[in-house]
Scaffold this active site. Sequence first.
Site, PDB file in Angstrom:
ATOM      1  N   ASP A  82       1.307  -6.291  13.813  1.00  0.00           N
ATOM      2  CA  ASP A  82       0.938  -5.993  12.424  1.00  0.00           C
ATOM      3  C   ASP A  82       2.192  -5.600  11.660  1.00  0.00           C
ATOM      4  OD1 ASP A  82      -0.827  -5.563  10.308  1.00  0.00           O
ATOM      5  OD2 ASP A  82      -2.211  -4.380  11.524  1.00  0.00           O
TER       6      ASP A  82
ATOM      7  N   HIS B 110       5.139  -8.626   3.835  1.00  0.00           N
ATOM      8  CA  HIS B 110       4.185  -7.604   4.297  1.00  0.00           C
ATOM      9  C   HIS B 110       3.880  -7.731   5.786  1.00  0.00           C
ATOM     10  CE1 HIS B 110       2.805  -5.894   0.350  1.00  0.00           C
ATOM     11  NE2 HIS B 110       3.493  -6.944  -0.038  1.00  0.00           N
TER      12      HIS B 110
HETATM   13  C1  GDG Z   1      -1.213  -6.883   5.215  1.00  0.00           C
HETATM   14  C2  GDG Z   1      -0.434  -6.804   6.532  1.00  0.00           C
HETATM   15  C3  GDG Z   1       0.320  -4.497   5.907  1.00  0.00           C
HETATM   16  C4  GDG Z   1     -10.377  -2.817   5.224  1.00  0.00           C
HETATM   17  N1  GDG Z   1     -11.728  -2.872   5.341  1.00  0.00           N
HETATM   18  C5  GDG Z   1     -12.216  -2.468   4.161  1.00  0.00           C
HETATM   19  C6  GDG Z   1     -11.145  -2.186   3.307  1.00  0.00           C
HETATM   20  N2  GDG Z   1     -10.039  -2.390   3.983  1.00  0.00           N
HETATM   21  C7  GDG Z   1      -8.710  -2.091   3.441  1.00  0.00           C
HETATM   22  C8  GDG Z   1      -8.097  -0.965   4.222  1.00  0.00           C
HETATM   23  C9  GDG Z   1      -6.622  -1.187   3.940  1.00  0.00           C
HETATM   24  C10 GDG Z   1      -6.553  -2.697   3.819  1.00  0.00           C
HETATM   25  O1  GDG Z   1      -7.851  -3.188   3.547  1.00  0.00           O
HETATM   26  C11 GDG Z   1      -6.085  -3.362   5.096  1.00  0.00           C
HETATM   27  O2  GDG Z   1      -4.719  -3.177   5.184  1.00  0.00           O
HETATM   28  P1  GDG Z   1      -3.916  -3.407   6.528  1.00  0.00           P
HETATM   29  O3  GDG Z   1      -2.536  -2.938   6.309  1.00  0.00           O
HETATM   30  O4  GDG Z   1      -4.588  -2.647   7.622  1.00  0.00           O
HETATM   31  O5  GDG Z   1      -3.998  -4.963   6.882  1.00  0.00           O
HETATM   32  P2  GDG Z   1      -3.833  -6.412   6.136  1.00  0.00           P
HETATM   33  O6  GDG Z   1      -4.964  -6.704   5.249  1.00  0.00           O
HETATM   34  O7  GDG Z   1      -3.621  -7.379   7.248  1.00  0.00           O
HETATM   35  O8  GDG Z   1      -2.503  -6.258   5.253  1.00  0.00           O
HETATM   36  C12 GDG Z   1      -0.330  -5.357   6.996  1.00  0.00           C
HETATM   37  C13 GDG Z   1      -0.355  -4.716   4.569  1.00  0.00           C
HETATM   38  O9  GDG Z   1      -0.436  -6.106   4.230  1.00  0.00           O
HETATM   39  C14 GDG Z   1       0.402  -3.998   3.444  1.00  0.00           C
HETATM   40  O10 GDG Z   1       1.752  -4.323   3.422  1.00  0.00           O
HETATM   41  O11 GDG Z   1       0.169  -3.135   6.264  1.00  0.00           O
HETATM   42  O12 GDG Z   1       0.443  -5.277   8.173  1.00  0.00           O
HETATM   43  O13 GDG Z   1      -1.068  -7.612   7.548  1.00  0.00           O
HETATM   44  O14 GDG Z   1      -6.238  -0.591   2.732  1.00  0.00           O
HETATM   45  O15 GDG Z   1      -8.611   0.252   3.766  1.00  0.00           O
HETATM   46  N3  GDG Z   1     -11.291  -1.769   2.041  1.00  0.00           N
HETATM   47  C15 GDG Z   1     -12.561  -1.603   1.587  1.00  0.00           C
HETATM   48  N4  GDG Z   1     -13.650  -1.864   2.365  1.00  0.00           N
HETATM   49  C16 GDG Z   1     -13.532  -2.274   3.654  1.00  0.00           C
HETATM   50  O16 GDG Z   1     -14.524  -2.466   4.356  1.00  0.00           O
HETATM   51  N5  GDG Z   1     -12.737  -1.182   0.328  1.00  0.00           N
END
Ligand code: GDG
Length: 472
Positions: free
Chosen positions: A365, A158
């Site tokens: 990322d 990821h």
């Molecule tokens: C890893 C990789 C890759 C965030 N704040 C809240 C919340 N979130 C949710 C977002 C989104 C998720 O968490 C974050 O996803 P990201 O992709 O931005 O980042 P990582 O956690 O680092 O994820 C990344 C991912 O895996 C998938 O392959 O894209 O590059 O690092 O869905 O909405 N959710 C809630 N409350 C919050 O305050 N409910």
Amino acid sequence: MGQLVIVSNRVAIPEKNAKARAGGLEVAVEAALRHKTGIWFGWSGKVAPTHTKIATQKVVHDEITYITLDLSKEDHQEYYNGFTNRVLWPILHYRIDLAEFSRRDLSGYLRVNDHFARELHEVLGPDDFIWVHDYHLIPLAKALRERGHKNRIGFFLHIPFPPPEILTALPHHERLIPSLCEYDLVGFQTGDDAFNFSRYLTRECGLPSRDFNFVVGDRTMRIDVFPVGIETAAFAELAQRSVRLPFVKRVITSLAGRALIIGVDRLDYSKGIGHRLSAFELFLQRQPQWLGKVTYLQIATKSRTEIPEYADIERDIGSAAGRINGAFGEADWTPIRYINHPYSHSTLAGLYRAARVGLVTPLRDGMNLVAKEYVASQNPDDPGVLILSRFAGASHECKAALLVNPYDPDSVAAAIAQALSMPLAERRERHNSLFRVLSHNDIQHWAERFLAALERKPNAIGQLGQMPSVGS
Ligand code: GDG
């Protein structure tokens, strides 16, 4: 036909009244498993009290069997806080300077992978397809093969995969990275990541590649690119409903007509929140006509709080937000609203829709789902503008966003000004183009493409190279 077995570090068991969770992997796997049957196996997220026997727990929910195990205190420290989060996470995000390697943590990491394989051994059938997620579980296929499993096993990373020039700074990389060859399929978020892995195999292991196929003993291991998506249509509907939630309406009223800029991230150094605040500060200095007319909401959910680097950024970012508010704010206007707790996904969707600008500027990322969620949430008749780091995997698909270099505060400040004053026709055109891409490559498409590739036996190709003996 066997069943699908998904393995990831953490398992998201559906619970009533579950607290909002912030984490891309769980969000993606949860959505990918919807409408499917199978097993989801991994750590429960709990640390077992010392001297208790660690047993697995099983829960069946909507035709999915969730099997979880606790970690001992030592395993949690060495495998999770140690090797995965203080070594692999920074190095794979190009931050060699932050890696804190210890042999003991590496042993803990290998031990927990072996423990996972031992427990999986009890539930695996010979025809099951196994889909392993992320950097916590790099050596899992090797540990399963050592127990005689010949199943088709796929791995999806990821997060980014850096070039070999960076990865070889990882002590004992030669014991770990080549063990990815024990998988049948290794998937990456972008072509750059896949190419970096291919270069590593060629350079460090002497394995030449033919169209991303590598012959390893009597098997062929394939590399491919599977950019992770979101439930685009469902998210768009959720946002349309959520903008009417009482809380979201209260937030909109509190803006008093000001334009909203939104950032949503786990509080992690890879997300570039500190650089983003500096760019916002520069924007306020350079564009005084926007003083009092714009509000930047940064939701930064605390993450990995036991690790010192995370405590450091929490302190630094909190004080930068306070300093900027002190310097530019007025009694009736706070430029930055800085929040450390999570909101529900529906609240987030409503807030994304209310925001004129989505500011997503990670320093590095794998993909970044927030960028995609922001786009999906927009009102197509009057959409907001996505500002996106060129170092997020999402930039490979989201070409119609305003792409910026997060290390260059001038470019980010200029993009904020451009986004805030972008004419409606251009906003619509950009949004339409982004939404089309995200609708095509949604999360179901991602999961189906990966699983179809895993099921497909590779074409016979000539013996290309010999796998070097992978460390024991
Ligand atoms: C890893 C990789 C890759 C965030 N704040 C809240 C919340 N979130 C949710 C977002 C989104 C998720 O968490 C974050 O996803 P990201 O992709 O931005 O980042 P990582 O956690 O680092 O994820 C990344 C991912 O895996 C998938 O392959 O894209 O590059 O690092 O869905 O909405 N959710 C809630 N409350 C919050 O305050 N409910």
